[in-house]
Design an enzyme around this catalytic site. Structure first.
Site, PDB file in Angstrom:
ATOM      1  N   HIS A 123       5.135 -27.869  -7.794  1.00 39.48           N
ATOM      2  CA  HIS A 123       4.064 -28.828  -8.008  1.00 39.48           C
ATOM      3  C   HIS A 123       3.816 -28.941  -9.501  1.00 39.48           C
ATOM      4  O   HIS A 123       3.705 -27.929 -10.192  1.00 39.48           O
ATOM      5  CB  HIS A 123       2.788 -28.351  -7.318  1.00 39.48           C
ATOM      6  CG  HIS A 123       2.885 -28.387  -5.835  1.00 39.48           C
ATOM      7  ND1 HIS A 123       2.883 -29.560  -5.122  1.00 39.48           N
ATOM      8  CD2 HIS A 123       3.027 -27.404  -4.926  1.00 39.48           C
ATOM      9  CE1 HIS A 123       3.007 -29.296  -3.851  1.00 39.48           C
ATOM     10  NE2 HIS A 123       3.096 -27.988  -3.703  1.00 39.48           N
ATOM     11  N   CYS A 176       6.030 -33.798  -9.415  1.00 41.84           N
ATOM     12  CA  CYS A 176       5.332 -35.027  -9.750  1.00 41.84           C
ATOM     13  C   CYS A 176       5.253 -35.136 -11.265  1.00 41.84           C
ATOM     14  O   CYS A 176       5.070 -34.127 -11.942  1.00 41.84           O
ATOM     15  CB  CYS A 176       3.911 -35.000  -9.186  1.00 41.84           C
ATOM     16  SG  CYS A 176       3.880 -34.799  -7.405  1.00 41.84           S
TER      17      CYS A 176
END
Lengths: 615, 316
Positions: B112, B154
């Protein structure tokens, strides 16, 4: 032995709760270094280098997942004594060094083992993680170090290097049966490395893998033993999805044993047939090459071992040992004299208690030692991390519900109290229980400590582990004897069974929830503080520097003066230059005109500055 | 940590680990960091097995996986120590990145992340300037010749926005302001099992074997924004070579070109011209040539060009 040797063995045993135990045993031995030098052809070089570099005389490293079910799988036999290990990683080592150097060597050893076995054994390096018991674990002169990591995961990456220490790895021989999904689907699996080194005998390395599996047979759908149900029939193929197609070619011997325990043997005797591989209660799928009877000290047959020599089998004729049950059967395994269990008491984040209970299993000591003043000794060894601050003076003992004085029950006790952030608390106790006792409970109070925010693991709210305590019964010996065995029949597995071993059992791991800080607080504090400072300094500077009226007029002047060049252009073009409208001074008073001049002066300065800063 | 949504990150890393091993890099040259135990987690219905596809045809965990840093050891500190080589003296060799000035390193990170950071465990993050500083240290200590950084998180491209060292190539699965998405959900295991960027990377590599000479250019051009649902952005301003000349095995594989002869090995007895020149080629590390000529008998020439790439996979 003047040459290196390697033997591989597998022991299979049906368990009373419809499961099966598989125990792999690999032994590599190397002659003393002075005789053979540094070259090895079977013995793993990584291990011999480890032994030489760190001067190890004995070492045991185990990786375990699951809990050994002492009630169902036994606690008195050599298998449970030697191979029932606490969950996670357990490492102990005896060094052949002066006492002052041992801690530093232990630290280097933990790092080396962590690289060798792909595990975080290096977490045992700091003094808060290991302890030095004198007699509670194993009698020694201060050169033993013990450490355990209860939360260490065990998976394929730990098995891979362990298998690479074997000469045939997992490509041939008994180790080729290790289908990883089967091994890790078991109820208990423990891989262990034990080594003993001496000048006279060289190095003996025992690698064992003990797995308790649920055989996936069609009829074995029920997971719990129910009276009247046939036990599941299984074979090696059901357990490992493969058959054994030959031995490791460099092994001196390669054997598969099937152990039929005392409980089953007694039932077979009761049923009237003789204990052979094919009788009224069960039948083994292949006829064994040899059968060995274990006799207990009353010369009565206790358990049976059937041996298969893998030398006689190959890929055309693979070996698939199995057992088929003919009649429903319930039996139980011999247990240790007391079932030791441990649990936490109390609530809240300030304090609590550790309680240890000993429940009598009915093992009659009269068989072992008949004397009037009957008592059973138990040795307890427990290591508690420093943040669980145990008050050893608060030890209380209850025997069958009645509180007893400590001196009545505790024969000998040795405590190394914990030091904050430096040492864990180690407790070694020798207890004497009366033989008639049913239940004994010991309690110890503790306070919960505070950790620094950096010392919390990422999942701090799960809690912190207190490693398993070890309870051993020094008067009970778990060794077995096979007097009728052929003296030429040498099997390291049987040698281990015949070795004197004290009956021991491990308690559960305790999970202690500690107070955890709100980990988002540093961020919150920074945000709040910066906001406050910004507001404070902003207002302060505003209050000190801002002149409200003057600023407005100055700004208006600057805005109305359009700049020299447009002014000139306008003049050249003959346009009328509008006078500043902001000058709303009253025509009469002198101070007013002085003010007007001051304002014009400020405006001109502003324009000049404006030009200078824009060029 | 028993976070379910990390399964696909494990699967990403293990897929790439498997690909790279298949293309020739041995375990000694791989540093694998897995932050959580998924394969033997009690919640995994398939113990010791990790899949990156719902057809469950390939067990990524296999039989021979070696994880160097796992669980609580995967921290920003350890990651930076691996990159810069500044370990305590007791740390074993298998946990160190033993690279030198001729090495090609592949650094793959997944997890992440966000604008200029990558999350480690649940309480730490690696920031883009930390990474840039570490790479700068590596360059000054001559710890690599070429470095490829691949990030699948991301806003991945922001993680390498601060890099300035020459010889570095970086590709991220999404640009600033974009998310990277998972590929599909496995309803049996209950979680998504692979991310889109890694899935398409693997689809590219499954067609290759050790001797293919597909170039990095074709790899980078194979990413289709409509399939990824994000823009795979790469920066090549620090990398001197043209991407269409660099084979993917420069970073993802280790090519050993051997010439097989049926003739018997005659040994050194007959040889007289055994020279070992160390080639000073610019692009290849540890280029060793051994020439061995027999005089009277049939000539027996063995030539071995060995180019080793080292790489490090990291997973959060």
């Amino acid at each position: 032995a003047a040459a290196e040797e390697f033997t591989e063995e597998l022991l299979l045993r049906p368990l009373p709760d419809r499961k099966a135990l598989a125990h792999f045993h690999f032994r590599s031995s190397a002659p003393p270094a002075s005789a053979a030098g540094r070259h090895h052809h079977l013995f793993p070089k990584a291990i011999s280098q480890l032994v030489q570099k760190f001067h190890i005389s004995e070492l045991e490293l185990s990786f375990t997942q699951g809990r050994w079910n002492y009630e169902q799988w036994g606690g008195y036999d050599p298998m449970s004594t030697n191979n029932a290990k606490p969950p996670g990683v357990e490492l102990w080592a005896i060094f052949d060094l002066p006492l002052a150097e041992i801690d530093a060597t232990w630290k280097n050893l933990t790092h080396t083992l962590s690289g060798l076995f792909c595990a975080s054994i290096n977490f045992l390096e700091s003094s808060t993680a290991f302890s030095a018991p004198r007699w509670g674990f194993k009698l020694n002169e201060g050169n033993l170090r013990y450490g355990a990591l209860p939360r260490e995961a065990v998976c394929t990456e730990n098995l891979t290097p362990w298998l690479k220490l074997l000469p045939c790895r997992d490509k041939a021989g008994i180790a080729s049966l290790l289908y990883r999904p089967s091994v890790y689907k078991g109820y208990y699996h423990s891989q262990k490395l034990k080594l003993k080194s001496s000048q006279s005998l060289g190095i003996i390395l025992d690698q064992t893998l003990t797995v308790v599996l649920q055989p996936n047979t069609v009829s074995g759908k029920q997971l719990h033993s129910t009276g009247g149900q046939l036990q599941p029939s299984w074979s090696m193929e059901h357990l490992f999805s493969k058959k054994l197609s030959g031995k490791c070619l460099v092994s001196k011997s390669s054997r598969v044993f099937v152990e039929i325990e005392k409980g089953i043997v007694d039932n077979v005797d009761k049923a009237g047939s003789d204990v052979s591989s094919n009788n009224d209660l069960f039948v083994l799928s292949t006829a064994p090459d040899r059968s060995l009877k274990e006799l207990d000290n009353l010369e009565v047959q206790s358990s049976s071992l059937y041996e298969y020599d893998v030398n006689n089998y190959n890929s055309d004729k693979p070996l698939n040992v199995g057992i088929t049950w003919k009649l429903p059967l319930i039996w139980s395994c011999t247990r240790a004299p007391y079932h030791a269990s441990r649990f936490l008491m109390g609530s809240g984040n300030e304090r609590g208690s550790i309680a240890m209970s000993f429940l009598s299993t009915g093992l009659d000591k009269q068989l072992v030692d008949s004397s009037n003043d009957c008592s059973i000794k138990a040795v307890v060894f427990q290591v508690v991390p420093w943040y669980v601050k145990v008050y050893y003076h608060s030890l209380e003992v209850f025997i069958d519900g009645n509180s007893k004085a400590i001196s009545e029950v505790v024969d000998k006790i040795h405590v190394t109290p914990s030091e904050d952030k430096l040492l864990p608390g180690t407790m070694e106790m020798l207890l004497k229980f009366p033989c008639s006792m049913q239940l004994a409970t010991l309690t110890l109070d503790f306070d919960k400590g505070f950790l620094h925010i950096d010392e919390y693991p990422p999942d701090a709210n799960q809690g912190f582990d207190i490693p398993s305590a070890l309870v051993s019964f020094p008067e009970f010996n778990s060794s077995r004897s096979y007097p009728e065995a052929d003296p030429l029949f040498v099997s390291p597995l049987l040698e281990n069974f015949k070795e004197d071993g004290v009956v021991k059992s491990y308690t559960e791991v305790l999970l202690v929830p500690l107070t955890t800080p709100d980990f988002s607080m540093p961020y919150n504090v920074i945000t709040f503080t910066c906001t406050v400072l910004a507001l404070y300094f902003g207002s302060l500077l505003n209050a000190l520097r801002r002149r409200i009226g003057e600023e407005e007029r100055g700004l208006k002047k600057a805005a109305d003066k359009r700049g020299l060049i447009p002014l000139l252009i306008a003049k050249l073009r003959g346009q009328k230059v509008d006078p500043s409208e902001s000058e709303s001074t009253s025509p009469a008073s002198l101070p007013r005109s002085k003010l007007l001049l001051k304002v014009v002066f400020v405006a001109v300065v502003a324009i000049v500055f404006h030009y200078l800063s824009n060029s | 940590m028993i976070c379910r949504f990390n399964y696909r990150h494990m699967a990403n890393t293990l897929s790439l680990y498997r690909t790279v091993k298949r293309l020739g890099i041995p375990d000694e040259r791989i540093i694998l960091m897995l932050a959580d135990d998924m394969a033997c987690n009690p919640r995994n219905n398939y113990p010791a097995q990790v899949f990156n596809n719902e057809n469950h045809q390939l067990n990524l965990y296999g039989d021979n996986v070696e994880v160097d840093y796992r669980g609580y050891e995967v921290t920003v500190e350890n990651f930076l120590r691996v990159l810069t080589g500044r370990h305590e003296s007791a740390v074993p060799r298998s946990k160190r990145l033993l690279s030198d000035e001729g090495s090609h390193i592949l650094l793959y990170m997944t997890g992440h992340g966000g604008d200029e950071f990558l999350k480690f465990q649940d309480n730490e993050e690696l920031q883009s300037h930390d990474l840039a500083d570490a790479v700068k240290q590596m360059k000054e200590k001559h710890r690599f010749k070429e470095l490829l950084i691949m990030v699948d998180t991301c806003q991945a491209a922001t993680l390498f926005s601060q890099l300035q060292s020459p010889g570095v190539l970086a590709i991220g699965s999404s640009m600033k302001g974009e998310n990277s998405y998972s590929h599909h959900l496995d309803s049996d295991i209950g979680v998504s099992v692979v991310d889109r960027f890694t899935f398409h990377t693997l689809a590219f590599f499954e067609k290759l074997n050790m001797y293919s000479n597909a170039s990095l250019n074709s790899l980078f051009n194979s990413y289709d924004p409509s399939m990824l649902l994000s823009t795979a952005y790469y920066r090549m301003d620090l990398y001197k070579r043209a991407l269409n000349e660099v084979p993917v095995t420069n970073f993802f594989g280790s090519v050993m070109k051997t010439i097989h002869t049926d003739s018997a090995y005659t040994g050194f007895l007959a040889a007289h011209d055994a020279e070992l020149p160390l080639s000073v080629g610019n692009n290849i590390l540890d280029h060793v040539m051994l020439q061995n000529e027999a005089s009277a008998r049939r000539s027996n020439i063995e030539e071995m060009n060995v180019s080793f790439s080292k790489f490090c996979i990291s997973f959060i």
